[in-house]
Design a protein around this motif. Structure first.
Motif, PDB file in Angstrom:
ATOM      1  N   LEU A  36      50.369  51.553  42.453  1.00  0.00           N
ATOM      2  CA  LEU A  36      49.948  50.721  41.313  1.00  0.00           C
ATOM      3  C   LEU A  36      48.673  51.296  40.692  1.00  0.00           C
ATOM      4  CD1 LEU A  36      50.520  47.874  39.916  1.00  0.00           C
ATOM      5  CD2 LEU A  36      48.797  46.972  41.466  1.00  0.00           C
ATOM      6  N   PHE A  44      48.920  52.822  36.999  1.00  0.00           N
ATOM      7  CA  PHE A  44      48.492  51.876  35.950  1.00  0.00           C
ATOM      8  C   PHE A  44      46.980  51.652  35.945  1.00  0.00           C
ATOM      9  CE2 PHE A  44      52.795  50.936  37.337  1.00  0.00           C
ATOM     10  CZ  PHE A  44      53.491  51.001  36.139  1.00  0.00           C
ATOM     11  N   GLU A  84      45.729  49.592  32.767  1.00  0.00           N
ATOM     12  CA  GLU A  84      46.071  48.164  32.824  1.00  0.00           C
ATOM     13  C   GLU A  84      45.146  47.452  33.815  1.00  0.00           C
ATOM     14  OE1 GLU A  84      48.263  50.544  32.662  1.00  0.00           O
ATOM     15  OE2 GLU A  84      50.036  49.952  31.538  1.00  0.00           O
ATOM     16  N   SER A 134      46.503  41.345  30.513  1.00  0.00           N
ATOM     17  CA  SER A 134      46.220  40.170  31.348  1.00  0.00           C
ATOM     18  C   SER A 134      46.827  40.354  32.745  1.00  0.00           C
ATOM     19  CB  SER A 134      46.748  38.894  30.685  1.00  0.00           C
ATOM     20  OG  SER A 134      48.098  39.054  30.362  1.00  0.00           O
ATOM     21  N   LEU A 135      48.003  41.003  32.781  1.00  0.00           N
ATOM     22  CA  LEU A 135      48.636  41.265  34.072  1.00  0.00           C
ATOM     23  C   LEU A 135      47.744  42.168  34.927  1.00  0.00           C
ATOM     24  CD1 LEU A 135      51.694  41.300  35.580  1.00  0.00           C
ATOM     25  CD2 LEU A 135      51.409  43.667  35.017  1.00  0.00           C
ATOM     26  N   CYS A 173      44.691  40.354  36.182  1.00  0.00           N
ATOM     27  CA  CYS A 173      45.080  39.411  37.242  1.00  0.00           C
ATOM     28  C   CYS A 173      45.301  40.170  38.564  1.00  0.00           C
ATOM     29  CB  CYS A 173      46.356  38.690  36.809  1.00  0.00           C
ATOM     30  SG  CYS A 173      46.822  37.348  37.876  1.00  0.00           S
ATOM     31  N   LEU A 174      45.958  41.333  38.474  1.00  0.00           N
ATOM     32  CA  LEU A 174      46.187  42.137  39.685  1.00  0.00           C
ATOM     33  C   LEU A 174      44.865  42.654  40.245  1.00  0.00           C
ATOM     34  CD1 LEU A 174      49.377  44.155  38.651  1.00  0.00           C
ATOM     35  CD2 LEU A 174      49.209  42.437  40.440  1.00  0.00           C
ATOM     36  N   PHE A 197      43.251  39.904  42.115  1.00  0.00           N
ATOM     37  CA  PHE A 197      43.850  39.746  43.447  1.00  0.00           C
ATOM     38  C   PHE A 197      43.347  40.829  44.393  1.00  0.00           C
ATOM     39  CE2 PHE A 197      47.304  41.531  46.115  1.00  0.00           C
ATOM     40  CZ  PHE A 197      47.195  40.620  47.155  1.00  0.00           C
ATOM     41  N   PHE A 250      41.401  40.368  47.871  1.00  0.00           N
ATOM     42  CA  PHE A 250      42.030  40.964  49.057  1.00  0.00           C
ATOM     43  C   PHE A 250      41.043  41.870  49.794  1.00  0.00           C
ATOM     44  CE2 PHE A 250      44.526  44.110  51.308  1.00  0.00           C
ATOM     45  CZ  PHE A 250      45.676  43.474  51.713  1.00  0.00           C
ATOM     46  N   LEU A 272      48.409  36.433  52.592  1.00  0.00           N
ATOM     47  CA  LEU A 272      47.676  36.560  51.329  1.00  0.00           C
ATOM     48  C   LEU A 272      48.534  37.269  50.274  1.00  0.00           C
ATOM     49  CD1 LEU A 272      44.859  36.134  49.999  1.00  0.00           C
ATOM     50  CD2 LEU A 272      44.229  38.400  50.813  1.00  0.00           C
ATOM     51  N   LEU A 302      51.851  34.843  35.471  1.00  0.00           N
ATOM     52  CA  LEU A 302      52.261  35.911  34.551  1.00  0.00           C
ATOM     53  C   LEU A 302      53.765  35.890  34.313  1.00  0.00           C
ATOM     54  CD1 LEU A 302      49.916  38.579  36.087  1.00  0.00           C
ATOM     55  CD2 LEU A 302      49.585  37.373  33.933  1.00  0.00           C
ATOM     56  N   PHE A 344      56.919  47.312  37.496  1.00  0.00           N
ATOM     57  CA  PHE A 344      56.516  47.935  38.771  1.00  0.00           C
ATOM     58  C   PHE A 344      56.338  46.841  39.822  1.00  0.00           C
ATOM     59  CE2 PHE A 344      53.324  49.040  41.885  1.00  0.00           C
ATOM     60  CZ  PHE A 344      53.743  50.286  42.334  1.00  0.00           C
TER      61      PHE A 344
END
Lengths: 135, 146
Positions: free
Chosen positions: A64, A68, A71, A77-78, A81-82, A85, A89, B59, B71, B84
Protein backbone atom coordinates in the motif's frame (compact mmCIF):
# COMPACT_ATOMS: atom_id res chain seq x y z
CA UNK A 1 7.12 18.49 4.93
CA UNK A 2 4.42 17.91 2.29
CA UNK A 3 6.91 17.25 -0.50
CA UNK A 4 8.93 14.66 1.42
CA UNK A 5 5.91 12.78 2.79
CA UNK A 6 5.33 10.55 -0.27
CA UNK A 7 9.02 9.61 -0.26
CA UNK A 8 8.96 8.96 3.51
CA UNK A 9 5.89 6.75 2.96
CA UNK A 10 7.67 4.78 0.24
CA UNK A 11 10.61 4.24 2.60
CA UNK A 12 8.05 3.05 5.18
CA UNK A 13 6.71 0.64 2.52
CA UNK A 14 10.14 -0.91 2.01
CA UNK A 15 10.65 -1.12 5.79
CA UNK A 16 7.29 -2.89 6.20
CA UNK A 17 8.54 -5.59 3.84
CA UNK A 18 11.81 -5.77 5.80
CA UNK A 19 9.89 -6.25 9.08
CA UNK A 20 7.72 -8.90 7.37
CA UNK A 21 10.93 -10.70 6.35
CA UNK A 22 12.31 -10.42 9.89
CA UNK A 23 9.26 -12.34 11.09
CA UNK A 24 10.66 -15.43 9.38
CA UNK A 25 13.80 -15.22 11.55
CA UNK A 26 12.01 -14.49 14.85
CA UNK A 27 10.63 -18.01 15.48
CA UNK A 28 14.18 -19.39 15.70
CA UNK A 29 15.49 -16.58 17.92
CA UNK A 30 12.50 -16.72 20.29
CA UNK A 31 12.33 -20.56 20.32
CA UNK A 32 8.73 -20.82 19.12
CA UNK A 33 9.00 -24.56 18.46
CA UNK A 34 10.16 -25.53 21.97
CA UNK A 35 7.71 -23.12 23.60
CA UNK A 36 4.68 -24.05 21.56
CA UNK A 37 5.27 -27.76 22.20
CA UNK A 38 4.06 -27.10 25.77
CA UNK A 39 0.61 -25.76 24.86
CA UNK A 40 -2.48 -27.54 23.52
CA UNK A 41 -2.61 -28.09 19.72
CA UNK A 42 -5.41 -25.57 19.19
CA UNK A 43 -3.48 -22.78 20.93
CA UNK A 44 -0.39 -23.71 18.88
CA UNK A 45 -2.40 -23.52 15.65
CA UNK A 46 -3.97 -20.18 16.59
CA UNK A 47 -0.54 -18.73 17.52
CA UNK A 48 0.93 -19.72 14.15
CA UNK A 49 -2.12 -18.46 12.22
CA UNK A 50 -1.84 -15.10 14.02
CA UNK A 51 1.89 -14.98 13.20
CA UNK A 52 1.08 -15.71 9.54
CA UNK A 53 -1.57 -12.95 9.51
CA UNK A 54 0.90 -10.44 10.97
CA UNK A 55 3.20 -11.11 8.01
CA UNK A 56 0.25 -10.84 5.59
CA UNK A 57 -0.82 -7.49 7.10
CA UNK A 58 2.76 -6.17 7.01
CA UNK A 59 3.10 -7.13 3.34
CA UNK A 60 -0.28 -5.49 2.63
CA UNK A 61 0.77 -2.27 4.40
CA UNK A 62 4.12 -2.36 2.59
CA UNK A 63 2.57 -2.69 -0.86
CA UNK A 64 0.00 0.00 0.00
CA UNK A 65 2.80 2.43 0.95
CA UNK A 66 4.87 1.60 -2.14
CA UNK A 67 1.92 1.80 -4.53
CA UNK A 68 -0.08 4.73 -3.14
CA UNK A 69 2.28 7.19 -1.41
CA UNK A 70 0.47 10.27 -2.73
CA UNK A 71 -2.97 9.06 -1.64
CA UNK A 72 -1.60 8.19 1.82
CA UNK A 73 -0.01 11.62 2.16
CA UNK A 74 -3.43 13.22 2.03
CA UNK A 75 -4.25 13.07 -1.67
CA UNK A 76 -7.67 11.50 -1.03
CA UNK A 77 -10.06 10.95 1.87
CA UNK A 78 -9.44 7.21 1.59
CA UNK A 79 -5.67 7.74 1.78
CA UNK A 80 -5.92 10.02 4.78
CA UNK A 81 -8.25 7.57 6.55
CA UNK A 82 -5.76 4.74 5.91
CA UNK A 83 -2.89 6.91 7.18
CA UNK A 84 -4.95 7.62 10.31
CA UNK A 85 -5.40 3.90 10.86
CA UNK A 86 -1.68 3.22 10.29
CA UNK A 87 -0.81 6.04 12.72
CA UNK A 88 -3.01 4.46 15.44
CA UNK A 89 -1.74 0.96 14.63
CA UNK A 90 1.96 1.88 14.84
CA UNK A 91 1.61 4.24 17.79
CA UNK A 92 0.04 1.40 19.79
CA UNK A 93 2.80 -0.91 18.59
CA UNK A 94 5.47 1.56 19.81
CA UNK A 95 3.79 1.71 23.25
CA UNK A 96 3.73 -2.11 23.37
CA UNK A 97 7.35 -2.36 22.24
CA UNK A 98 8.62 -0.06 24.97
CA UNK A 99 6.05 -0.61 27.74
CA UNK A 100 4.69 -4.16 27.47
CA UNK A 101 7.42 -6.59 26.38
CA UNK A 102 9.80 -8.00 29.01
CA UNK A 103 12.84 -5.89 29.79
CA UNK A 104 14.98 -9.00 30.30
CA UNK A 105 14.29 -10.28 26.77
CA UNK A 106 14.91 -6.84 25.29
CA UNK A 107 18.21 -6.66 27.24
CA UNK A 108 19.18 -10.06 25.79
CA UNK A 109 18.45 -8.80 22.27
CA UNK A 110 19.40 -5.10 22.29
CA UNK A 111 19.92 -4.87 18.53
CA UNK A 112 16.55 -6.48 17.81
CA UNK A 113 14.86 -4.13 20.27
CA UNK A 114 16.55 -1.13 18.66
CA UNK A 115 15.73 -2.37 15.15
CA UNK A 116 12.02 -2.94 15.81
CA UNK A 117 11.58 -0.01 18.21
CA UNK A 118 13.26 2.39 15.79
CA UNK A 119 11.32 1.25 12.74
CA UNK A 120 7.95 1.26 14.56
CA UNK A 121 8.65 4.79 15.84
CA UNK A 122 9.46 5.89 12.29
CA UNK A 123 6.18 4.37 11.02
CA UNK A 124 4.17 6.12 13.75
CA UNK A 125 5.85 9.48 13.04
CA UNK A 126 5.37 9.25 9.26
CA UNK A 127 1.70 8.29 9.44
CA UNK A 128 0.87 10.84 12.13
CA UNK A 129 2.47 13.47 9.85
CA UNK A 130 0.55 12.13 6.83
CA UNK A 131 -2.75 12.24 8.75
CA UNK A 132 -2.41 15.74 10.15
CA UNK A 133 -0.02 17.55 7.83
CA UNK A 134 -0.68 15.89 4.46
CA UNK A 135 -1.89 18.00 1.56
CA UNK B 1 -23.51 -2.99 -14.93
CA UNK B 2 -24.99 -0.13 -12.92
CA UNK B 3 -27.98 -2.28 -11.98
CA UNK B 4 -25.64 -4.08 -9.56
CA UNK B 5 -24.70 -0.86 -7.75
CA UNK B 6 -27.52 -0.93 -5.16
CA UNK B 7 -26.65 -4.54 -4.35
CA UNK B 8 -22.97 -3.80 -3.82
CA UNK B 9 -23.90 -0.72 -1.80
CA UNK B 10 -26.02 -2.86 0.53
CA UNK B 11 -23.40 -5.63 0.61
CA UNK B 12 -20.73 -3.12 1.69
CA UNK B 13 -22.87 -1.76 4.54
CA UNK B 14 -23.49 -5.34 5.69
CA UNK B 15 -19.79 -6.23 5.31
CA UNK B 16 -18.83 -3.26 7.47
CA UNK B 17 -21.25 -4.39 10.19
CA UNK B 18 -20.15 -8.02 9.68
CA UNK B 19 -16.61 -7.17 10.77
CA UNK B 20 -17.97 -5.98 14.12
CA UNK B 21 -19.95 -9.23 14.51
CA UNK B 22 -16.65 -11.12 14.24
CA UNK B 23 -15.36 -9.08 17.19
CA UNK B 24 -18.16 -10.49 19.32
CA UNK B 25 -16.80 -13.99 18.67
CA UNK B 26 -13.14 -12.94 18.94
CA UNK B 27 -13.61 -11.57 22.45
CA UNK B 28 -14.97 -14.96 23.59
CA UNK B 29 -12.09 -17.03 22.17
CA UNK B 30 -9.56 -16.56 25.04
CA UNK B 31 -11.98 -17.66 27.77
CA UNK B 32 -13.70 -20.42 25.77
CA UNK B 33 -10.38 -21.98 24.74
CA UNK B 34 -8.74 -21.47 28.14
CA UNK B 35 -5.93 -19.25 26.91
CA UNK B 36 -4.99 -18.12 30.41
CA UNK B 37 -4.14 -21.64 31.59
CA UNK B 38 -2.53 -22.71 28.33
CA UNK B 39 -0.49 -19.57 27.73
CA UNK B 40 0.91 -19.80 31.26
CA UNK B 41 3.09 -22.63 29.90
CA UNK B 42 4.86 -20.27 27.49
CA UNK B 43 7.79 -18.01 28.38
CA UNK B 44 6.64 -14.57 29.42
CA UNK B 45 7.88 -13.01 26.17
CA UNK B 46 6.11 -15.52 23.91
CA UNK B 47 2.93 -15.16 25.99
CA UNK B 48 2.98 -11.41 25.46
CA UNK B 49 3.75 -11.95 21.79
CA UNK B 50 0.59 -14.06 21.48
CA UNK B 51 -1.51 -11.29 23.05
CA UNK B 52 0.06 -8.70 20.77
CA UNK B 53 -0.57 -10.89 17.71
CA UNK B 54 -4.20 -11.35 18.75
CA UNK B 55 -4.65 -7.64 19.51
CA UNK B 56 -3.09 -6.63 16.20
CA UNK B 57 -5.34 -8.98 14.26
CA UNK B 58 -8.35 -7.61 16.13
CA UNK B 59 -7.30 -4.03 15.38
CA UNK B 60 -6.98 -4.89 11.68
CA UNK B 61 -10.50 -6.36 11.63
CA UNK B 62 -11.87 -3.23 13.38
CA UNK B 63 -10.09 -1.10 10.75
CA UNK B 64 -11.64 -3.14 7.91
CA UNK B 65 -15.09 -2.52 9.41
CA UNK B 66 -14.56 1.19 10.09
CA UNK B 67 -12.99 1.85 6.68
CA UNK B 68 -15.73 -0.05 4.86
CA UNK B 69 -18.44 1.98 6.61
CA UNK B 70 -16.67 5.37 6.45
CA UNK B 71 -15.39 5.01 2.89
CA UNK B 72 -18.38 3.15 1.50
CA UNK B 73 -18.73 5.56 -1.45
CA UNK B 74 -15.03 5.45 -2.38
CA UNK B 75 -15.09 1.65 -2.37
CA UNK B 76 -18.23 1.64 -4.49
CA UNK B 77 -16.71 4.16 -6.94
CA UNK B 78 -13.70 1.91 -7.42
CA UNK B 79 -10.73 4.28 -7.00
CA UNK B 80 -7.36 2.52 -7.45
CA UNK B 81 -6.39 2.68 -3.76
CA UNK B 82 -9.91 1.55 -2.79
CA UNK B 83 -9.62 -1.44 -5.10
CA UNK B 84 -6.23 -2.33 -3.63
CA UNK B 85 -7.87 -2.28 -0.22
CA UNK B 86 -10.84 -4.37 -1.41
CA UNK B 87 -8.43 -6.90 -2.93
CA UNK B 88 -6.44 -7.07 0.28
CA UNK B 89 -9.53 -7.63 2.44
CA UNK B 90 -10.75 -10.27 -0.04
CA UNK B 91 -7.42 -12.12 0.20
CA UNK B 92 -7.43 -11.76 4.02
CA UNK B 93 -10.81 -13.50 4.37
CA UNK B 94 -10.22 -16.06 1.62
CA UNK B 95 -7.03 -17.18 3.38
CA UNK B 96 -8.96 -17.36 6.65
CA UNK B 97 -11.38 -19.86 5.07
CA UNK B 98 -8.48 -21.87 3.62
CA UNK B 99 -6.75 -21.92 7.03
CA UNK B 100 -9.96 -23.29 8.51
CA UNK B 101 -10.34 -25.94 5.81
CA UNK B 102 -6.73 -27.00 5.41
CA UNK B 103 -4.81 -26.16 8.59
CA UNK B 104 -6.98 -26.17 11.71
CA UNK B 105 -7.55 -29.69 12.97
CA UNK B 106 -11.16 -29.73 14.05
CA UNK B 107 -10.57 -32.72 16.34
CA UNK B 108 -8.55 -30.33 18.54
CA UNK B 109 -11.46 -27.90 19.00
CA UNK B 110 -13.62 -28.06 22.13
CA UNK B 111 -16.72 -30.20 21.70
CA UNK B 112 -20.34 -29.08 22.00
CA UNK B 113 -23.20 -27.88 19.84
CA UNK B 114 -22.47 -24.21 20.55
CA UNK B 115 -18.97 -24.58 19.03
CA UNK B 116 -20.36 -26.32 15.92
CA UNK B 117 -23.00 -23.62 15.40
CA UNK B 118 -20.52 -20.82 16.14
CA UNK B 119 -17.95 -22.30 13.78
CA UNK B 120 -20.52 -22.66 10.98
CA UNK B 121 -21.81 -19.09 11.41
CA UNK B 122 -18.31 -17.61 11.51
CA UNK B 123 -17.16 -19.51 8.43
CA UNK B 124 -20.32 -18.42 6.59
CA UNK B 125 -19.56 -14.81 7.57
CA UNK B 126 -15.94 -15.11 6.38
CA UNK B 127 -17.21 -16.50 3.06
CA UNK B 128 -19.75 -13.68 2.70
CA UNK B 129 -17.04 -11.09 3.38
CA UNK B 130 -14.63 -12.67 0.90
CA UNK B 131 -17.36 -12.84 -1.75
CA UNK B 132 -18.40 -9.22 -1.19
CA UNK B 133 -14.89 -7.81 -1.66
CA UNK B 134 -13.99 -10.14 -4.56
CA UNK B 135 -17.31 -9.24 -6.20
CA UNK B 136 -16.69 -5.53 -5.71
CA UNK B 137 -13.21 -5.81 -7.18
CA UNK B 138 -14.36 -7.77 -10.23
CA UNK B 139 -17.41 -5.51 -10.76
CA UNK B 140 -15.23 -2.38 -10.73
CA UNK B 141 -12.72 -3.97 -13.09
CA UNK B 142 -15.56 -4.86 -15.49
CA UNK B 143 -16.87 -1.29 -15.26
CA UNK B 144 -13.42 -0.06 -16.26
CA UNK B 145 -13.38 -2.36 -19.30
CA UNK B 146 -16.91 -1.62 -20.55
Amino acid sequence: MKSILPFAIQIAGALHLLVAGANFVLPGILHYRENLAKVSPIIRQIFLVHAFYIVLVLVGFGLLCLGFPHELSGGSSLGRCLSGFLAVFWSLRVILQFGFYDRATKRDHPLGNLFFGGIFTYFAAVFIAATFFGK
Amino acid sequence: MNTLQPWFSLALWLAGIGHFCILGASFQVPSRLGWKEDLAKLTSFNRKLMWVYAGTTLLTIIAFGVITLLLHDELLRGDRAAMFLAGFIAIFWTLRILVDLLYFKHADWPVGRQFIVGHFLLTALFAALALTYWGLLIWNMMKGIS
